[in-house]
Scaffold this motif. Sequence first.
Motif, PDB file in Angstrom:
ATOM      1  N   LYS A 176       0.802  -1.352  -0.071  1.00 15.60           N
ATOM      2  CA  LYS A 176       0.090   0.048  -0.005  1.00 15.60           C
ATOM      3  C   LYS A 176       0.966   1.235   0.069  1.00 15.60           C
ATOM      4  N   PHE A 207      -9.569   5.441 -10.876  1.00 18.99           N
ATOM      5  CA  PHE A 207      -9.127   5.086  -9.509  1.00 18.99           C
ATOM      6  C   PHE A 207      -9.876   3.736  -9.020  1.00 18.99           C
ATOM      7  N   PHE A 208     -11.074   3.788  -9.437  1.00 25.87           N
ATOM      8  CA  PHE A 208     -11.685   2.589  -8.874  1.00 25.87           C
ATOM      9  C   PHE A 208     -11.050   0.902  -9.447  1.00 25.87           C
ATOM     10  N   ALA A 211      -7.963   0.568  -7.454  1.00 27.82           N
ATOM     11  CA  ALA A 211      -8.376   0.148  -6.218  1.00 27.82           C
ATOM     12  C   ALA A 211      -8.595  -1.305  -6.341  1.00 27.82           C
ATOM     13  N   MET A 212      -9.495  -1.744  -7.218  1.00 24.68           N
ATOM     14  CA  MET A 212      -9.622  -3.205  -7.420  1.00 24.68           C
ATOM     15  C   MET A 212      -8.407  -4.069  -7.689  1.00 24.68           C
ATOM     16  N   TYR A 214      -5.144  -3.169  -6.740  1.00 29.28           N
ATOM     17  CA  TYR A 214      -4.539  -3.280  -5.525  1.00 29.28           C
ATOM     18  C   TYR A 214      -4.989  -4.354  -4.500  1.00 29.28           C
ATOM     19  N   LEU A 215      -6.377  -4.522  -4.748  1.00 32.09           N
ATOM     20  CA  LEU A 215      -7.032  -5.423  -3.809  1.00 32.09           C
ATOM     21  C   LEU A 215      -6.761  -6.840  -4.250  1.00 32.09           C
ATOM     22  N   SER A 218      -3.068  -7.693  -3.134  1.00 31.64           N
ATOM     23  CA  SER A 218      -2.842  -8.052  -1.770  1.00 31.64           C
ATOM     24  C   SER A 218      -3.888  -9.351  -1.262  1.00 31.64           C
ATOM     25  N   THR A 219      -4.827  -9.663  -2.024  1.00 29.86           N
ATOM     26  CA  THR A 219      -5.605 -10.849  -1.955  1.00 29.86           C
ATOM     27  C   THR A 219      -4.653 -12.018  -2.274  1.00 29.86           C
TER      28      THR A 219
ATOM     29  N   PHE B  58     -12.659  -5.246   4.519  1.00 25.32           N
ATOM     30  CA  PHE B  58     -11.857  -5.760   3.393  1.00 25.32           C
ATOM     31  C   PHE B  58     -11.392  -4.774   2.366  1.00 25.32           C
ATOM     32  N   GLY B  62      -7.487  -3.273   2.052  1.00 22.32           N
ATOM     33  CA  GLY B  62      -7.039  -3.976   1.148  1.00 22.32           C
ATOM     34  C   GLY B  62      -6.296  -2.759  -0.043  1.00 22.32           C
ATOM     35  N   THR B  63      -6.813  -1.596   0.252  1.00 23.82           N
ATOM     36  CA  THR B  63      -6.493  -0.702  -0.802  1.00 23.82           C
ATOM     37  C   THR B  63      -5.625   0.586  -0.230  1.00 23.82           C
ATOM     38  N   PRO B  64      -4.737   1.280  -0.977  1.00 26.49           N
ATOM     39  CA  PRO B  64      -3.990   2.330  -0.344  1.00 26.49           C
ATOM     40  C   PRO B  64      -4.823   3.362  -0.151  1.00 26.49           C
ATOM     41  N   VAL B  67      -5.307   6.016  -2.849  1.00 26.10           N
ATOM     42  CA  VAL B  67      -6.342   5.821  -4.057  1.00 26.10           C
ATOM     43  C   VAL B  67      -7.741   6.033  -3.321  1.00 26.10           C
ATOM     44  N   PHE B  70      -7.900   9.658  -3.508  1.00 25.93           N
ATOM     45  CA  PHE B  70      -8.201  10.304  -5.131  1.00 25.93           C
ATOM     46  C   PHE B  70      -9.728   9.935  -5.502  1.00 25.93           C
ATOM     47  N   LEU B  71      -9.980   8.820  -5.099  1.00 29.04           N
ATOM     48  CA  LEU B  71     -11.370   8.027  -5.398  1.00 29.04           C
ATOM     49  C   LEU B  71     -12.399   9.275  -5.014  1.00 29.04           C
TER      50      LEU B  71
END
Lengths: 239, 240
Positions: A176, A207-208, A211-212, A214-215, A218-219, B58, B62-64, B67, B70-71
């Motif tokens: 992160k 950005f969505f 984010a996905m 990154y998720l 990490s998963t 979760f 799980g996300t920085p 981010v 920014f979102l």
Amino acid sequence: MTEPGFLDIISFGADGWGAALAAGAWMTILIAIAGFAIGGLIGTFGAWAKISGGPVVRGCAEAYTTILRGIPDLLVIYLFYFGGSAVVTAVGQLFGAEGFVSLPGFIAGALAVGITSGAQQTEVYRGAFRAVHPGELEAATACGMGRLLKFRRITAPLTLRYALPGLGNVWQVVLKESALVSVTGVVELLRQAQIGAGSTSRPFDFFFIAAMIYLAISTVSGLILQVTERRFSRGVRRG
Amino acid sequence: MDIRFALETFWSLLAALPLTLELAATSIALGSILALGLALSRLSGILALDLFARTYVFLFRGTPLLVQIFLIYYGLSQFPAVRHSIFWPLLREPYWCAVLALMLNTAAYASEIIRGGLLSVPHGQVEAARACGMGRFMIFRRIVMPQALRQALPGYGNEMISMVKATSLASIITLMEITGVAAKLISESYRVIEVFVVAGVIYLAINFALTRLVAFAEHRLNPKLRAPLPISADLKGETH
């Protein structure tokens, strides 16, 4: 120029951003791995300093972990990016280079992430070493193992076993944190999403998706860590 | 190191301290309410609430954080519905976007800390309270919450420190808090070390003060750690 839809953004075609985002994700993983590895090196030395160093060495290690855990990571990244560039410029001028030379953002970012995660890894390794039963180390000495052999065969694997859960947490933090490296201009996942958001009018979508991704990273890495943990604890009886 | 420059830097960074503290305090305060709600949802036994809280934690863990910032700051403006809503005057401001992102983020981490605290209260105590005829709310207020708080406080202290550090990300969306001013000073003067040391000292001071405060609160909340009350004079008199 036509506005891309959500699917165009993730498609890998000529107009899609899929390839660019995938390259960004790859860069994110590289930064995180480099930062984690540097942190591992520092953490090993830090833990060694804290466990068996003299008062001065121990004091230095103590100061290092206290400071690095008390100041924002972003500040450390700025220090390495601008400070590193200043050093590189000075060295460059020695060799006759003109003007300002900047340190590549990847190196500055990996070093900064490494130094901060090194402070966390120091504590993880130190705690893990404390969990190793002293009898096992004594037994190794009694078997006539030298220092290096004892470290390689006994201390390192046992410490790693106890350190793995903590290291997993550090890895997730590093992953992160790598997003902050985007301020140095390295085109990793978040920077790529910013570029996409800037050149279309769909910032949320970009950005969505970031984010996905990154998720997902990490998963998946969490699952890999789980398997590794199980592998390193084969010799432990459960329940 | 140039002492005069460092002193000047110190004063300009100190001027940015209130914004850093305000961001941290607002988001921690608002986030703790949301965190309590999430923790209670996880423990409610109602499947929908439980699932919602799990997904929330979760996603946000799980996300920085950057981010997420920014979102909210750049992303939400994509939707005309948001731009025309009554929240737009707030969501247009980088300050409120930063507070919102920090709050949502800390709530995810804090909810797990609070949940751990709530789970640590022995079930026998709840049973005993029920046997005394206390209602659900009173049990929560008098029995569960005080003990959960005591248990969760050390973890919550760490989370508060990460929040103070996290406020530095607000500088990326143009807020001039300590890191923002520091970055500006660095790019103006190229004196990295001085600015970094001064900014670092201020952050360390904040976090040191915060650690002491949490330790003090822990001491106050834990009767075992407190010094026993002095025996009052008239009680002493009875022994004669």
